[in-house]
Design a protein around this motif. Structure first.
Motif, PDB file in Angstrom:
ATOM      1  N   TRP A   1       0.847  -1.185   0.000  1.00 37.69           N
ATOM      2  CA  TRP A   1       0.000   0.000   0.000  1.00 37.69           C
ATOM      3  C   TRP A   1       0.890   1.246   0.000  1.00 37.69           C
ATOM      4  O   TRP A   1       1.895   1.310   0.711  1.00 37.69           O
ATOM      5  N   ALA A   2       0.509   2.223  -0.790  1.00 34.28           N
ATOM      6  CA  ALA A   2       1.234   3.493  -0.767  1.00 34.28           C
ATOM      7  C   ALA A   2       0.978   4.206   0.557  1.00 34.28           C
ATOM      8  O   ALA A   2      -0.080   4.048   1.184  1.00 34.28           O
ATOM      9  N   VAL A   3       1.952   5.002   0.976  1.00 33.27           N
ATOM     10  CA  VAL A   3       1.834   5.820   2.184  1.00 33.27           C
ATOM     11  C   VAL A   3       1.801   7.280   1.759  1.00 33.27           C
ATOM     12  O   VAL A   3       2.622   7.723   0.955  1.00 33.27           O
ATOM     13  N   TYR A   4       0.834   8.031   2.304  1.00 37.25           N
ATOM     14  CA  TYR A   4       0.730   9.456   2.022  1.00 37.25           C
ATOM     15  C   TYR A   4       0.964  10.239   3.312  1.00 37.25           C
ATOM     16  O   TYR A   4       0.415   9.891   4.366  1.00 37.25           O
ATOM     17  N   THR A   5       1.771  11.287   3.206  1.00 35.33           N
ATOM     18  CA  THR A   5       1.991  12.171   4.352  1.00 35.33           C
ATOM     19  C   THR A   5       1.578  13.580   3.956  1.00 35.33           C
ATOM     20  O   THR A   5       1.750  14.005   2.806  1.00 35.33           O
ATOM     21  N   TRP A   6       1.029  14.317   4.910  1.00 34.31           N
ATOM     22  CA  TRP A   6       0.598  15.687   4.630  1.00 34.31           C
ATOM     23  C   TRP A   6       0.599  16.498   5.914  1.00 34.31           C
ATOM     24  O   TRP A   6       0.197  16.023   6.972  1.00 34.31           O
ATOM     25  N   ALA A   7       1.095  17.738   5.781  1.00 32.19           N
ATOM     26  CA  ALA A   7       1.054  18.695   6.889  1.00 32.19           C
ATOM     27  C   ALA A   7       0.619  20.036   6.325  1.00 32.19           C
ATOM     28  O   ALA A   7       1.181  20.511   5.329  1.00 32.19           O
ATOM     29  N   SER A   8      -0.374  20.655   6.942  1.00 28.76           N
ATOM     30  CA  SER A   8      -0.911  21.905   6.409  1.00 28.76           C
ATOM     31  C   SER A   8       0.144  22.996   6.371  1.00 28.76           C
ATOM     32  O   SER A   8       0.156  23.832   5.460  1.00 28.76           O
ATOM     33  N   TRP A   9       1.064  23.002   7.314  1.00 22.74           N
ATOM     34  CA  TRP A   9       2.054  24.068   7.384  1.00 22.74           C
ATOM     35  C   TRP A   9       3.099  23.973   6.288  1.00 22.74           C
ATOM     36  O   TRP A   9       3.882  24.900   6.073  1.00 22.74           O
ATOM     37  N   ARG A  10       3.126  22.861   5.566  1.00 18.15           N
ATOM     38  CA  ARG A  10       4.074  22.748   4.452  1.00 18.15           C
ATOM     39  C   ARG A  10       3.516  23.345   3.162  1.00 18.15           C
ATOM     40  O   ARG A  10       4.262  23.560   2.210  1.00 18.15           O
ATOM     41  N   ALA A  11       2.216  23.595   3.111  1.00 19.17           N
ATOM     42  CA  ALA A  11       1.583  24.200   1.932  1.00 19.17           C
ATOM     43  C   ALA A  11       1.929  23.443   0.662  1.00 19.17           C
ATOM     44  O   ALA A  11       2.203  24.036  -0.380  1.00 19.17           O
TER      45      ALA A  11
END
Length: 667
Positions: free
Chosen positions: A154-164
């Protein structure tokens, strides 16, 4: 692709844990769990049993992907995955996200009506993903059960709002953990000097690879070198970014190319500042404080040098110099390039490259020349690869195969649309046995060839400094106050048109009128032979037309003009140029134009340099008018500006046949 089922997690995780423990300042306050991890030199948790993993899979209703499953068998969770995920879930705390963050609606609102199925699937990740982040700096980590490869990963997705930035995809859990290990290293590499030295087996191995990559780059194996440098850069190793940016810049890339760690070194500043400054000058939206930011840590001398170069680049006066035989080749190459012979100029640089002298051990190739207004346009991605593939600085290797010259030769290329510059109407003069710098005296009628002033008479015609056509047009309009529909002085770029020919070229002429046109061929041909072509077969406005005239020793030998569907002759045209061969059917305007230009090029063995005319900088001058003076009873328009000393905009000079502007007079 890595075989994730065969990957041995324990040595990787143990090395990471030891590196983390050694990086901690002795006097730093930390949580009880972190202190225990430091003493144990282990960021993980006890391994999960097969029963525990099976219970997790039953709870979630899905079998876990192989790499995550193998990880759990070694450690049932993980602390400090990178710099922003403080606790990663194991069998107990992994759970379906089910839009717990409320982000699904936000991502779906960002979709366009024509969003692809893949984009819609990614937006729906927040409803279906398996959440692995337990404690983090507002950083989400989701396994995607719908993004599965042939191995069940399975692919892994990472996200943080402060990185825009959009969510970052990792092919599988192993790739995600390797990325977090790189992030940990990169952050540690930026720490202050007061903290423990960050050196371990990983950093020593990467630094050795950087040293090897430098030698590979100098031997011409730049692709292998770039691969090693990119990995080392991701780990934050010093030198890697500065070395890799030298390769990227020669490939034509400027985005995020700052030569970090090297450009502020006085040894390398003379070579690395020019391309950095040129990229800054090209972005007119940037404040000069941006340049200062990229020079943080530099001494006063380097900063002063940077801003002096910035002034030179903006004014077009920067000149690249180099030491030794390569520097001598630079002088010869600039002389060739300023007259449009880009291919010979490039070959001159390449032939001298084995004798190029680097400024220090981290200097991979000559770079300052890309900011030179005459030499810089020589660079294409293909030529950049050729330069990088050539052994230099005392290293040996196989010489690269020469890349194809970007100039096709001949004249027919003018009929081919170009995404950078499509010459739909143009005119040029070719003179045999005359140097380019002599053309103003033959064509400019004693006017100021630099295009400045008020167009007064009596000054000797001179060539401008090498400029792009846009720059030359802007300069030619500075201070002009009067524009006449009968004054059709051409702004012409000059250069060499073959073995014994020179050219003067205008790529943006005024409208053609056969009744008023006077060919400059006779005046240009004193003691020589001259050819004049004015083509508008694909002109955006007006009827198609084509003119050719040939003169020798001040006398026109033959000419013809195609206009309004008819041909007018003067003299006996050679069979190869007989207009009857070309104007039977002009419905294919580009085909007719191409055939005519090919015939002219073959008849006189001439060419126009496409690369120099489209991308380069050439000397220019303003010719005498190509339109005869008005005759008795003819009307024309004159525009005189009386507006506080301001000049017309660069494209405003063509308005003379239209309505009068503020302060204009008509005759």
């Amino acid at each position: 692709m890595t075989d994730t089922t065969a990957f041995d997690w324990r040595p990787f995780l143990q090395a990471w844990s030891g590196e983390w423990a050694d990086s901690l300042p002795a006097d730093e306050e930390r949580s009880e769990a972190d202190e225990a991890a430091r003493r144990a030199r282990w960021l993980g948790l006890p391994p999960a049993s097969e029963d525990r993993i099976a219970a997790m899979e039953e709870r979630l209703g899905r079998r876990m992907p192989p790499s995550y499953r193998r990880f759990l068998e070694v450690s049932d969770g993980w602390r400090h995955a990178g710099g922003f995920v403080w606790l990663l879930a194991g069998t107990e705390k992994a759970h379906w996200h089910d839009d717990e963050s409320g982000l699904a609606e936000m991502f779906e609102e960002d979709l366009d009506d024509d969003a692809s199925p893949e984009e819609r699937r990614e937006a729906d990740l927040w409803r279906r993903g398996l959440q692995l982040d337990v404690e983090s700096d507002i950083t989400h980590v989701l396994l995607d059960p719908d993004d599965v490869d042939e191995d069940g990963e399975w692919a892994v997705y990472t996200w943080a709002s402060w990185r825009a930035e959009p969510p970052e995809r990792h092919a599988d859990f192993l790739e995600f953990m390797r990325a977090m290990h790189r992030e940990f290293h990169s952050l540690q590499a930026r720490r202050s000097d007061t903290e423990p030295e960050f050196a371990n087996d990983t950093t020593r191995e990467l630094d050795a690879r950087v040293a090897q990559a430098r030698l590979e780059a100098l031997r011409g194996d730049w692709e292998r070198a770039q691969e090693s440098l990119n990995e080392a850069k991701a780990y934050g190793r010093p030198r890697a970014a500065g070395l890799g940016d030298q390769i990227r810049r020669l490939l034509g890339q400027t985005y995020m190319v700052y030569f970090d760690g090297l450009v502020t070194d006085p040894r390398y500043a003379p070579e690395l500042l020019p391309p950095l400054v040129a990229a800054h000058a090209a972005n007119t939206h940037w404040d000069d404080s941006t340049l200062t930011f990229h020079l943080r840590g530099a001494d006063e001398g380097v900063v002063s040098m940077a801003f002096e170069m910035l002034d030179q680049v903006r004014s077009g006066t920067y000149r690249y110099t180099a030491a030794g035989p390569f520097g001598e080749a630079v002088v010869r190459a600039r002389e060739l390039a300023r007259w449009g012979d880009a291919d010979r100029a490039w070959r001159t640089l390449l032939e001298a490259l084995p004798r190029w002298e680097p400024l220090g051990p981290d200097h991979l190739a000559p770079l300052g020349w890309v900011a030179d207004p005459v030499l810089g346009p020589l660079l294409t991605p293909e030529r950049g690869r050729e330069l990088l593939s050539a052994p230099r600085a005392g290293q040996t290797g196989e010489a690269p195969a020469p890349v194809a010259a970007p100039d096709p030769g001949g004249l027919a290329w003018l009929a081919e649309p170009d995404r950078h510059r499509d010459f739909t109407s143009y005119r040029f003069v070719l003179v045999e046995g005359v140097a380019p710098e002599e053309l103003p005296a033959r064509l400019a009628d004693g006017e100021d060839g630099d295009g400045g002033g008020d167009g007064g008479r009596g000054e000797r015609a001179v060539l401008s400094a090498p400029m792009t056509f846009r720059e030359a047009r802007r300069k030619s309009l500075e201070g002009r106050r009067e524009f006449s529909s009968y004054d059709d002085r051409a702004l012409m770029a000059v250069g060499r048109a073959g073995a014994d020919w020179s050219f003067a070229f205008d790529g943006d002429p005024a409208g053609f009128s056969g009744q008023r046109f006077v060919s400059p061929a006779a005046a240009a041909s004193a003691g020589a032979r001259a050819v004049v072509v004015w083509c508008g077969l694909r002109a955006r406005h007006g009827s198609p037309f084509f003119h050719l005239s040939v003169a020798c020793d001040g006398v026109e030998q033959y000419a013809f003009t195609y206009e309004d569907g008819a041909v007018r002759h003067n003299g006996e045209t050679p069979r190869a140029l007989d207009p009857g061969r070309f104007f039977g059917d002009v419905s294919d305007a580009a085909g007719t134009e191409r055939a005519l230009l090919a015939a002219v090029a073959a008849e006189f063995d001439v060419l126009l340099p496409r690369h120099a005319l489209v991308h380069g900088r050439l000397h220019a001058f303003t010719s005498r008018s190509w339109t005869r003076p008005p005759q008795e009873g003819e009307t024309y328009a004159v525009i005189r500006l009386h507006v506080g000393g301001s000049a017309l905009p660069a494209d405003g000079a063509r308005a003379a046949d239209g309505g009068a502007k503020d302060g204009a007079e008509g005759r």
